[in-house]
Design a protein around this motif. Structure first.
Motif, PDB file in Angstrom:
ATOM      1  N   THR A  60      56.967  29.286 104.821  1.00 22.43           N
ATOM      2  CA  THR A  60      55.536  29.192 104.539  1.00 22.43           C
ATOM      3  C   THR A  60      54.774  28.733 105.784  1.00 22.43           C
ATOM      4  O   THR A  60      53.612  29.113 105.971  1.00 22.43           O
ATOM      5  N   ASP A  61      55.420  27.915 106.629  1.00 19.84           N
ATOM      6  CA  ASP A  61      54.786  27.499 107.883  1.00 19.84           C
ATOM      7  C   ASP A  61      54.560  28.699 108.793  1.00 19.84           C
ATOM      8  O   ASP A  61      53.497  28.838 109.411  1.00 19.84           O
ATOM      9  N   GLY A  64      51.784  30.844 107.332  1.00 17.67           N
ATOM     10  CA  GLY A  64      50.447  30.314 107.533  1.00 17.67           C
ATOM     11  C   GLY A  64      50.025  30.279 108.986  1.00 17.67           C
ATOM     12  O   GLY A  64      48.899  30.669 109.333  1.00 17.67           O
ATOM     13  N   THR A  65      50.930  29.837 109.866  1.00 15.52           N
ATOM     14  CA  THR A  65      50.574  29.636 111.271  1.00 15.52           C
ATOM     15  C   THR A  65      50.532  30.937 112.057  1.00 15.52           C
ATOM     16  O   THR A  65      49.588  31.191 112.808  1.00 15.52           O
ATOM     17  N   THR A  70      47.417  31.653 104.117  1.00 14.15           N
ATOM     18  CA  THR A  70      47.581  30.322 103.548  1.00 14.15           C
ATOM     19  C   THR A  70      47.004  30.272 102.145  1.00 14.15           C
ATOM     20  O   THR A  70      46.329  31.208 101.692  1.00 14.15           O
ATOM     21  N   ALA A  74      48.602  33.407  99.453  1.00 15.34           N
ATOM     22  CA  ALA A  74      49.804  33.680 100.250  1.00 15.34           C
ATOM     23  C   ALA A  74      51.088  33.406  99.476  1.00 15.34           C
ATOM     24  O   ALA A  74      52.171  33.824  99.895  1.00 15.34           O
ATOM     25  N   ARG A  75      50.988  32.715  98.341  1.00 19.72           N
ATOM     26  CA  ARG A  75      52.185  32.275  97.625  1.00 19.72           C
ATOM     27  C   ARG A  75      53.121  33.428  97.229  1.00 19.72           C
ATOM     28  O   ARG A  75      54.336  33.285  97.317  1.00 19.72           O
TER      29      ARG A  75
END
Length: 234
Positions: A60-61, A64-65, A70, A74-75
């Motif tokens: 997930t990092d 998002g990054t 995010t 994004a889930r």
């Protein structure tokens, strides 16, 4: 007083709406087809995969990054990438992910991803990646049992179409198996060699002819032999 009653009723209505949404989210949809209610986010992630470095684990990092996805939208992304085979169950990118990063392999990889994640759709239509929207909706409705106007039907459709945009360019032979420009099938096995002796599919035979020349000093004898060979064999 009427205003106060309406204000008091609003939280109750909101709670009821949230309960209904939760019930819808938990409902099990037949067919197990992956979907997201934010297909635009999925499209942006797919667009960034070829231009981003392949991570050791797609977390997930990283999502998002690096991918810029995010929040709640994004889930579903990582579960979808797992369902389609771009990630394994630990979140590590697969060979299919690496293939999707390449220009030449991207269409075939997208088609394979669709067949992994939407296997039931392809059982009903083996050319689903070329199907139009109306045909896809009919298949999704038949699999899920949901009405056409159900929001989840639309979410499944747009999730499918996010990959379909790439898969439409996949080349296939007469047997339906994708092939790449390198002359190999997608499973890495080389194509069978052309056994015909030519590229036109016709059988061609080659003969070796040994000519034993007589011993003579008369040049005309040799000339006559070669003229005969040229006229009858060459």
């Amino acid at each position: 007083m009427a205003t106060e009653q309406k204000g008091a009723a609003a939280p109750a209505e909101a709670a009821a709406s949230a309960a209904n949404s939760e019930k819808t989210a938990r409902r099990k949809i037949p067919g197990g087809l992956p979907y997201t209610s934010s297909p635009g986010v999925l499209k942006r992630v797919l667009e960034k995969i070829p231009t981003s470095e392949k991570p050791g684990t797609f977390t997930t990092d990283f999502l998002g990054t690096v991918m810029g996805a995010t929040g709640g939208a994004a889930r579903p992304i990582i579960p979808i990438l797992k369902a389609t085979g771009l990630l394994n169950q630990t979140g590590a990118p697969t060979e299919l992910y690496a293939q999707f990063q390449t220009d030449a392999g991207q269409p075939a990889a997208a088609l394979k991803a669709l067949r992994n994640g939407f296997a039931e759709v392809f059982r009903r239509n083996q050319y689903a990646h070329k199907a139009d929207e109306a045909a896809l909706i009919d298949v999704i409705v038949a699999i899920t049992g949901l009405p056409k106007k159900e929001g989840i039907v639309r979410y499944i459709l747009t999730t499918f179409q996010a990959f379909q945009d790439y898969a439409k360019q996949a080349r296939e032979d007469a047997g339906g198996e994708e092939q790449s420009d390198s002359g190999q099938h997608n499973d890495g096995a080389p194509r069978p060699a052309d056994q015909s002796g030519g590229g036109n599919g016709r059988l061609q035979l080659a003969y070796n002819i040994n000519v034993v020349l007589p011993e003579t000093t008369n040049v005309e004898v040799y000339n006559a032999i070669f003229r005969s060979l040229k006229a009858n064999l060459l």
